[in-house]
Enzyme design. Structure first.
Site, PDB file in Angstrom:
ATOM      1  N   LYS A  17     115.853 100.834  61.465  1.00 39.05           N
ATOM      2  CA  LYS A  17     114.792 100.374  62.359  1.00 39.05           C
ATOM      3  C   LYS A  17     113.440 100.407  61.644  1.00 39.05           C
ATOM      4  O   LYS A  17     112.689  99.428  61.661  1.00 39.05           O
ATOM      5  CB  LYS A  17     114.760 101.258  63.615  1.00 39.05           C
ATOM      6  CG  LYS A  17     113.784 100.753  64.676  1.00 39.05           C
ATOM      7  CD  LYS A  17     113.548 101.795  65.757  1.00 39.05           C
ATOM      8  CE  LYS A  17     114.666 101.903  66.738  1.00 39.05           C
ATOM      9  NZ  LYS A  17     114.528 100.983  67.870  1.00 39.05           N
ATOM     10  N   CYS A  63     153.186  97.229  45.128  1.00 39.20           N
ATOM     11  CA  CYS A  63     153.964  96.633  46.217  1.00 39.20           C
ATOM     12  C   CYS A  63     154.075  97.583  47.407  1.00 39.20           C
ATOM     13  O   CYS A  63     154.782  97.307  48.364  1.00 39.20           O
ATOM     14  CB  CYS A  63     155.343  96.206  45.734  1.00 39.20           C
ATOM     15  SG  CYS A  63     156.351  97.569  45.139  1.00 39.20           S
ATOM     16  N   GLU A 107     156.331 105.294  41.343  1.00 41.94           N
ATOM     17  CA  GLU A 107     156.159 105.830  42.697  1.00 41.94           C
ATOM     18  C   GLU A 107     156.387 107.337  42.746  1.00 41.94           C
ATOM     19  O   GLU A 107     156.524 107.911  43.819  1.00 41.94           O
ATOM     20  CB  GLU A 107     157.038 105.085  43.708  1.00 41.94           C
ATOM     21  CG  GLU A 107     158.492 104.938  43.323  1.00 41.94           C
ATOM     22  CD  GLU A 107     159.281 104.083  44.329  1.00 41.94           C
ATOM     23  OE1 GLU A 107     158.796 103.809  45.429  1.00 41.94           O
ATOM     24  OE2 GLU A 107     160.413 103.711  43.982  1.00 41.94           O
ATOM     25  N   TYR A 153     148.308  92.085  39.936  1.00 43.39           N
ATOM     26  CA  TYR A 153     148.568  91.495  41.249  1.00 43.39           C
ATOM     27  C   TYR A 153     148.746  92.577  42.311  1.00 43.39           C
ATOM     28  O   TYR A 153     149.008  93.736  41.999  1.00 43.39           O
ATOM     29  CB  TYR A 153     149.804  90.578  41.230  1.00 43.39           C
ATOM     30  CG  TYR A 153     151.124  91.287  41.022  1.00 43.39           C
ATOM     31  CD1 TYR A 153     151.815  91.841  42.104  1.00 43.39           C
ATOM     32  CD2 TYR A 153     151.684  91.396  39.755  1.00 43.39           C
ATOM     33  CE1 TYR A 153     153.023  92.493  41.914  1.00 43.39           C
ATOM     34  CE2 TYR A 153     152.893  92.041  39.558  1.00 43.39           C
ATOM     35  CZ  TYR A 153     153.557  92.596  40.644  1.00 43.39           C
ATOM     36  OH  TYR A 153     154.745  93.251  40.479  1.00 43.39           O
ATOM     37  N   ARG A 168     111.023 107.136  68.304  1.00 43.53           N
ATOM     38  CA  ARG A 168     112.412 106.637  68.331  1.00 43.53           C
ATOM     39  C   ARG A 168     113.149 107.013  67.055  1.00 43.53           C
ATOM     40  O   ARG A 168     112.585 106.988  65.973  1.00 43.53           O
ATOM     41  CB  ARG A 168     112.428 105.107  68.423  1.00 43.53           C
ATOM     42  CG  ARG A 168     111.821 104.544  69.684  1.00 43.53           C
ATOM     43  CD  ARG A 168     111.774 103.015  69.560  1.00 43.53           C
ATOM     44  NE  ARG A 168     110.874 102.426  70.533  1.00 43.53           N
ATOM     45  CZ  ARG A 168     111.270 101.972  71.726  1.00 43.53           C
ATOM     46  NH1 ARG A 168     112.541 102.025  72.071  1.00 43.53           N
ATOM     47  NH2 ARG A 168     110.395 101.448  72.549  1.00 43.53           N
ATOM     48  N   SER A 174     155.259  98.355  38.829  1.00 41.44           N
ATOM     49  CA  SER A 174     154.762  98.041  40.166  1.00 41.44           C
ATOM     50  C   SER A 174     154.596  99.364  40.904  1.00 41.44           C
ATOM     51  O   SER A 174     155.550 100.126  41.043  1.00 41.44           O
ATOM     52  CB  SER A 174     155.746  97.126  40.902  1.00 41.44           C
ATOM     53  OG  SER A 174     155.248  96.858  42.189  1.00 41.44           O
ATOM     54  N   GLY A 185     122.235 104.168  70.719  1.00 43.14           N
ATOM     55  CA  GLY A 185     122.234 105.089  71.857  1.00 43.14           C
ATOM     56  C   GLY A 185     122.740 106.486  71.548  1.00 43.14           C
ATOM     57  O   GLY A 185     122.919 107.292  72.448  1.00 43.14           O
ATOM     58  N   MET A 217     121.277 108.782  69.546  1.00 41.84           N
ATOM     59  CA  MET A 217     120.242 109.795  69.343  1.00 41.84           C
ATOM     60  C   MET A 217     119.119 109.586  70.348  1.00 41.84           C
ATOM     61  O   MET A 217     119.190 108.709  71.184  1.00 41.84           O
ATOM     62  CB  MET A 217     119.750 109.738  67.898  1.00 41.84           C
ATOM     63  CG  MET A 217     120.821 110.192  66.909  1.00 41.84           C
ATOM     64  SD  MET A 217     120.287 110.122  65.214  1.00 41.84           S
ATOM     65  CE  MET A 217     120.212 108.372  64.912  1.00 41.84           C
ATOM     66  N   HIS A 226     159.692 103.303  59.302  1.00 40.91           N
ATOM     67  CA  HIS A 226     160.512 102.100  59.201  1.00 40.91           C
ATOM     68  C   HIS A 226     160.019 101.031  60.168  1.00 40.91           C
ATOM     69  O   HIS A 226     159.813  99.874  59.792  1.00 40.91           O
ATOM     70  CB  HIS A 226     161.971 102.465  59.490  1.00 40.91           C
ATOM     71  CG  HIS A 226     162.887 101.282  59.472  1.00 40.91           C
ATOM     72  ND1 HIS A 226     163.195 100.572  60.612  1.00 40.91           N
ATOM     73  CD2 HIS A 226     163.529 100.660  58.457  1.00 40.91           C
ATOM     74  CE1 HIS A 226     164.005  99.580  60.289  1.00 40.91           C
ATOM     75  NE2 HIS A 226     164.230  99.625  58.989  1.00 40.91           N
ATOM     76  N   ARG A 263     117.185  93.452  63.363  1.00 41.17           N
ATOM     77  CA  ARG A 263     118.160  93.850  62.349  1.00 41.17           C
ATOM     78  C   ARG A 263     119.170  92.717  62.212  1.00 41.17           C
ATOM     79  O   ARG A 263     119.248  91.841  63.087  1.00 41.17           O
ATOM     80  CB  ARG A 263     118.865  95.145  62.740  1.00 41.17           C
ATOM     81  CG  ARG A 263     119.635  94.980  63.994  1.00 41.17           C
ATOM     82  CD  ARG A 263     120.378  96.202  64.419  1.00 41.17           C
ATOM     83  NE  ARG A 263     120.932  95.889  65.718  1.00 41.17           N
ATOM     84  CZ  ARG A 263     121.278  96.770  66.612  1.00 41.17           C
ATOM     85  NH1 ARG A 263     121.128  98.043  66.378  1.00 41.17           N
ATOM     86  NH2 ARG A 263     121.799  96.390  67.752  1.00 41.17           N
ATOM     87  N   ASN A 279     153.613 103.765  48.645  1.00 39.52           N
ATOM     88  CA  ASN A 279     154.106 104.515  49.819  1.00 39.52           C
ATOM     89  C   ASN A 279     154.724 105.826  49.346  1.00 39.52           C
ATOM     90  O   ASN A 279     154.361 106.907  49.807  1.00 39.52           O
ATOM     91  CB  ASN A 279     155.174 103.723  50.578  1.00 39.52           C
ATOM     92  CG  ASN A 279     154.679 102.380  51.046  1.00 39.52           C
ATOM     93  OD1 ASN A 279     153.490 102.199  51.267  1.00 39.52           O
ATOM     94  ND2 ASN A 279     155.593 101.426  51.206  1.00 39.52           N
ATOM     95  N   ASP A 280     155.666 105.699  48.415  1.00 42.10           N
ATOM     96  CA  ASP A 280     156.294 106.912  47.908  1.00 42.10           C
ATOM     97  C   ASP A 280     155.324 107.725  47.052  1.00 42.10           C
ATOM     98  O   ASP A 280     155.356 108.957  47.075  1.00 42.10           O
ATOM     99  CB  ASP A 280     157.547 106.560  47.090  1.00 42.10           C
ATOM    100  CG  ASP A 280     158.771 106.439  47.995  1.00 42.10           C
ATOM    101  OD1 ASP A 280     158.998 107.366  48.786  1.00 42.10           O
ATOM    102  OD2 ASP A 280     159.467 105.404  47.932  1.00 42.10           O
TER     103      ASP A 280
HETATM  104  C1  PEP Z   1     156.781 102.222  47.992  1.00 40.59           C
HETATM  105  O1  PEP Z   1     157.288 103.328  47.938  1.00 40.59           O
HETATM  106  O2  PEP Z   1     155.557 102.029  47.979  1.00 40.59           O
HETATM  107  C2  PEP Z   1     157.635 101.026  48.109  1.00 40.59           C
HETATM  108  C3  PEP Z   1     157.120  99.817  48.059  1.00 40.59           C
HETATM  109  O3  PEP Z   1     158.943 101.231  48.330  1.00 40.59           O
HETATM  110  P1  PEP Z   1     159.563 101.612  49.760  1.00 40.59           P
HETATM  111  O4  PEP Z   1     158.467 101.516  50.762  1.00 40.59           O
HETATM  112  O5  PEP Z   1     160.671 100.665  49.977  1.00 40.59           O
HETATM  113  O6  PEP Z   1     160.009 103.011  49.494  1.00 40.59           O
HETATM  114 MG    MG Z   2     159.378 103.461  47.479  1.00 40.09          MG
END
Ligand code: PEP
Ligand code: MG
Length: 898
Positions: free
Chosen positions: A22, A849, A762, A869, A91, A781, A100, A102, A451, A335, A785-786
């Site tokens: 502000k 991935c 992974e 990628y 203000r 790759s 709003g 403060m 899953h 703003r 996740n793992d």
């Molecule tokens: C991962 O682990 O990131 C992965 C792509 O494999 P998944 O999810 O199938 O274990």
């Molecule tokens: Mg995996």
């Protein structure tokens, strides 16, 4: 010495860190020559100093006094001057807008004497007393800590005593009486008198605003908006102007364009004879801004001109607050305005057309998150039902359907044309047909990478998971909501995967034009403004991005769709679905086989089926890379549930019947293969090394598919990816087998078949030994996740529902590391692996991935980490394209759209 106060004439928009949003914008407007009531800003640094030390930094009040004197000189009035007082507003204004959250205190400078002076100069006694009672009330609550309801009660009592319905009917005398009552309330509650010294009012008001940075509301808001707790707020002290001096006065808010759609034209509301606070509070009905044109054409014309100045200057949609005091227009705030996703895209395109911004700036101002929002059908937010339950918003969008409690029922009803919502405690690969058939998936367990979530996102299917308030009884085919509502099979529900909410009944849906356009692929035509704007942003992103975008796709249909969405290949083809359905029998045979010959028979029967799958996918992605991952999940996932088998056998025995021999055999196998921690057990590359013939069968099926496609004149580009490698020797063993099998396929088919062999990274050990692993890997790759699961030691299937909400609430992290890559930990491993992998093999192709491949923030990280990628579910491909483009821009120059 540090400096803590800046006059509006001294600051500018680039000083938002110090002066707050502000304050810096008020200074900017002042510099532009717009009519801003004069004032000054106490810096965020002053706030931090006060909050850190509990005392005021030396010299602060002397500085304030100096600026106050300038303000008094400039206005020809003194603060507290009995016959013509200067009044001030105080203000808050932090770096990022916290609407709003403060405190604000108006009419500072009124006391028992100057209230009479104000009455005289304004010629309006009621106005003077109303201003005074507002000040007493505001200072009483925010500065002196009196319970606001005590003031409200006094006001209500007065209205009752006077027999009037609202405040407007109280006259000057009533309000003067109310001031006395309020002052008594303060004295009774605090033992203190309402401060009659305007300078003390000012000092205490400033400190109260500083303190409100740490108020509960503000802290909560910051947590939700990911705003740092240590920024502090600036405080703006400004000469009051009044919109409540009669019909030639008023207040309003306005936008330079429509913040909902981005359409050109002024939008706003005006409230005659009112202060800005009345407009925001919505106590009385406002009129559209166009009405001001009729009421005060002069002021309207000036407002329009100022707004045009602002939009050209900021080169963006601006919102403003203004007040007209007896025909004089004052600008109180501006703003860069918040906007919907649709408006963000439309504005970027329009402003670029108008030459105000470049195409790159336009790209910087839109976001993947916004695009994702535009892709999914939405619930009509004007119509909401009763929230039945809440869970993790796992896959965005809105869906309506009848509740069903198992996959078969979902398939049966969907085949009859019914829309269904599949409700499970959690899903398994077995539920896949039901998930495909359903409009939405709702589970009571599991988080964003469970899953259900991963599969639903992959399919672009709405999913709310981990709704643990729901008691799901699949046996009885019903679930119970926390309020006791019982949802029987067939009950219609609405599932909002963007918000993570479930409603009873059918909430109406709004279709997405953007999705229709993207679904049409290269042949798509932009039919509406927003679709055209999205198309242009994507084209720009494609032109500037360095990262390629691939898709995670397991079937030819997914591959085709991914390609339409602009995928440049498949970064992850999970092969596990090729072992399900009818083929499970063969997998069972393979697992149960007592002899090599038996196992080979089962594998030989699986081979042609898998070859067909691979051929279809390679055909759909002809000419583009397709990364096939060897089987990853533990084998028992392909066997029946242990408890189900045990029940079947026990039931047979109880009936005095002989249990099915196959069941008994399966139960024994399931028992043998039981693991306490299957995610850390016999899966990934380990399976390939201990189950004879498994790798060979998959590789042969793929090799033959490649040979077939080559023979058919295609351009298959299959790559073989090994999951869960922790050591180069694991990879080497599999690689040797791959090469042996491909050589055999080449011999038999007469077509030379080669495929690059690479690995997922992974496991932390893989990242830490990436230099060695790269000796045998042609590509990496990241399976984030793992990698997140194993780096944090978080079970990806459990923790999000179990305790992540507590972790988020308590600030352990601002967002789940399964959603947005944890740069400090997992990201560090990624960095090490990239560096060491490329040191061994400079031309190593590196991608990701895991689910993070489609997450905007993570895409930016992968760009800067030097990956080649990202690969994500087909529906995230446009989002990843857009963010990869944005990541390639120098975002330091981009507008701050927050
Ligand atoms: C991962 O682990 O990131 C992965 C792509 O494999 P998944 O999810 O199938 O274990
Ligand atoms: Mg995996």
């Amino acid at each position: 010495m540090a400096r803590y106060v800046y006059d509006f004439t001294e600051g500018g928009r680039d000083m938002a860190g110090l002066l707050g949003g502000k304050g810096s914008n008020l200074a900017e407007m002042t510099r532009l020559g717009l009519p801003v009531p004069p004032g000054f800003t106490l810096t965020t640094e002053a706030c931090r100093s006060v909050l850190d030390t509990g005392g005021e930094p030396p010299g602060l009040w002397e500085e304030v006094a100096g600026h106050l004197t300038d303000l008094e000189t400039g206005s020809g009035r003194l603060l507290g001057q009995p016959d013509n007082p200067l009044l001030l507003s105080v203000r808050s204004g932090a770096r990022f807008s916290m609407p709003g959250m403060m405190e604000t205190i108006l009419d500072i400078g009124l006391d028992d004497d100057s209230v009479h002076g104000l009455a005289k100069v304004s010629g309006n006694e009621r106005f003077a007393w109303d201003s005074y009672r507002r000040l007493v009330q505001m200072l009483g609550t925010t500065v002196m800590g009196v319970d606001p309801s005590l003031f409200e009660r006094a006001l209500t009592q007065l209205k009752e005593a006077r027999g009037v319905p609202d405040d407007v009917h109280l006259d000057a005398e009533d309000l003067a009486r109310l001031v006395e009552t309020y002052k008594n309330v303060i004295h009774q509650e605090t033992g203190e008198r309402f401060p009659q010294s305007p300078v003390e009012q000012l000092r205490r008001a400033v400190l109260a605003v500083f303190a409100s940075w740490n108020g509960e509301r503000a802290r909560l808001y910051r947590r939700r908006e990911h705003i740092a707790d240590d920024l502090g707020t600036a405080v703006n002290v400004q000469r009051m102007v009044f919109g409540n001096l009669g019909s030639d006065s008023g207040s309003g808010v306005a936008f330079t364009r429509d913040p909902a759609t981005g359409a050109r034209g002024l939008y706003g509301d005006y409230l005659p004879n009112a202060q800005g606070e009345d407009v925001v509070a919505g106590i009385r009905n406002t009129v559209p801004l166009t009405e001001l044109k009729r009421l005060d054409p002069g002021a309207y014309g000036r407002l329009r001109a100022h707004m045009e100045t602002l939009e050209r200057h900021y080169r963006d949609l601006c919102d403003i607050e203004f007040t007209i005091e007896r025909g004089t227009l004052w600008m109180l705030q501006t703003r860069v305005g918040k906007r919907t996703a649709e408006a963000a895209f439309v504005l970027s395109a329009d402003l670029a057309d108008e030459g105000l911004i470049t195409a790159d700036e336009g790209l910087a101002r839109v976001s993947g998150e916004g695009l994702a929002r535009l892709m999914f059908p939405r619930f009509d937010t004007a119509v909401t039902g009763d929230v039945l339950a809440r869970g993790v918003p796992a896959s965005p969008g809105a869906a309506v359907g009848a509740a069903v409690f198992d996959s078969a029922e979902a398939v049966r009803r969907a085949a009859d044309g019914e829309r269904v919502v599949l409700i499970r405690q959690e899903t398994t690969p077995d539920d896949l047909p039901g998930m495909i058939a359903a409009q939405a998936v709702l589970t009571s367990r599991g988080g964003k990478t469970s899953h259900a979530a991963v599969v639903a996102r992959g399919m672009g299917k709405v999913c709310v998971c981990g709704a643990d308030e729901l008691t799901v009884d699949t046996g009885a085919r019903r679930c119970t909501a926390p309020d006791g509502t019982i949802v029987e099979e067939g009950t219609v529900l609405s599932v909002d995967g963007t918000a993570g909410t479930v409603y009873a009944g059918a909430v109406p849906l709004v279709d997405s034009a953007v999705m229709r356009y993207l679904e049409a692929g290269a042949g798509g035509r932009a039919t509406t403004g927003v679709v055209d704007a999205v198309a242009r942003a994507l084209a720009r992103a494609d032109a500037v991005r360095r990262l390629e975008v691939r898709a995670n796709a397991d079937t030819p249909q997914d591959a085709v769709r991914a390609r339409r969405f602009g995928a440049q290949g498949i970064g992850l083809c999970r092969t596990e679905h090729m072992f399900l359905g009818e083929r499970r029998k063969l997998v069972e045979e393979m697992i149960l086989a007592g002899t090599d010959a038996g196992r080979e028979r089962a594998l030989a029967a699986l081979l042609p089926l898998q070859r067909e799958d691979f051929t279809g996918i390679l055909e759909a992605m002809d000419g583009l890379p397709v990364t096939i991952r060897l089987l990853d999940p533990p084998l028992h996932e392909f066997l029946p549930d242990r408890a189900d088998l045990a029940v079947r056998i026990a039931t047979a025995e109880a009936r005095g019947e002989e249990p099915d021999a196959h069941d008994a055999e399966l139960l024994a196998a399931v028992g043998r293969m039981h693991e306490e921690n299957p995610m850390l057990g016999l899966r990934g590359v380990r399976l390939g090394l201990v189950v004879p013939g498994l790798v060979a069968m998959q590789v042969r099926a793929l090799g033959e598919a490649v040979a077939q496609r080559l023979a058919a004149g295609g351009a298959p580009r299959a790559e073989i990816m090994v999951p869960l490698v922790g050591d180069v020797r694991e990879l080497r063993l599999v690689r040797e087998e791959v090469e042996r099998v491909l050589a055999e396929v080449s011999d038999t088919s007469g077509v030379p078949v080669t495929c690059p062999v690479g690995t997922m990274i992974e496991l932390p050990r893989a990242a830490l030994t990436a230099g060695r692993i790269a000796e045998d890997a042609e590509f990496f790759s990241f399976g984030t996740n793992d990698l997140t699961q194993t780096t944090w030691g978080f079970s990806r299937d459990d923790v999000e529902a179990e305790f992540f909400s507590a972790y988020l609430d308590r600030g352990v992290f601002p967002v789940s590391p399964f959603e947005t890559l944890d740069r400090d930990g997992v990201g560090r491993l990624v960095g090490i692996a990239v560096e060491e992998g490329r040191a061994t093999r400079p031309d190593l192709t590196i991608g990701v991935c895991g689910e993070h491949g489609g997450d905007p923030d993570s895409v930016h990280f992968f760009h800067s980490a030097g990956l080649d990628y990202v690969s994500c579910s087909p529906f995230r491909v446009p989002v990843a394209r857009l963010e990869a483009g944005r990541a390639a821009l120098d975002l330091a120059d981009a507008g701050d759209s927050r």
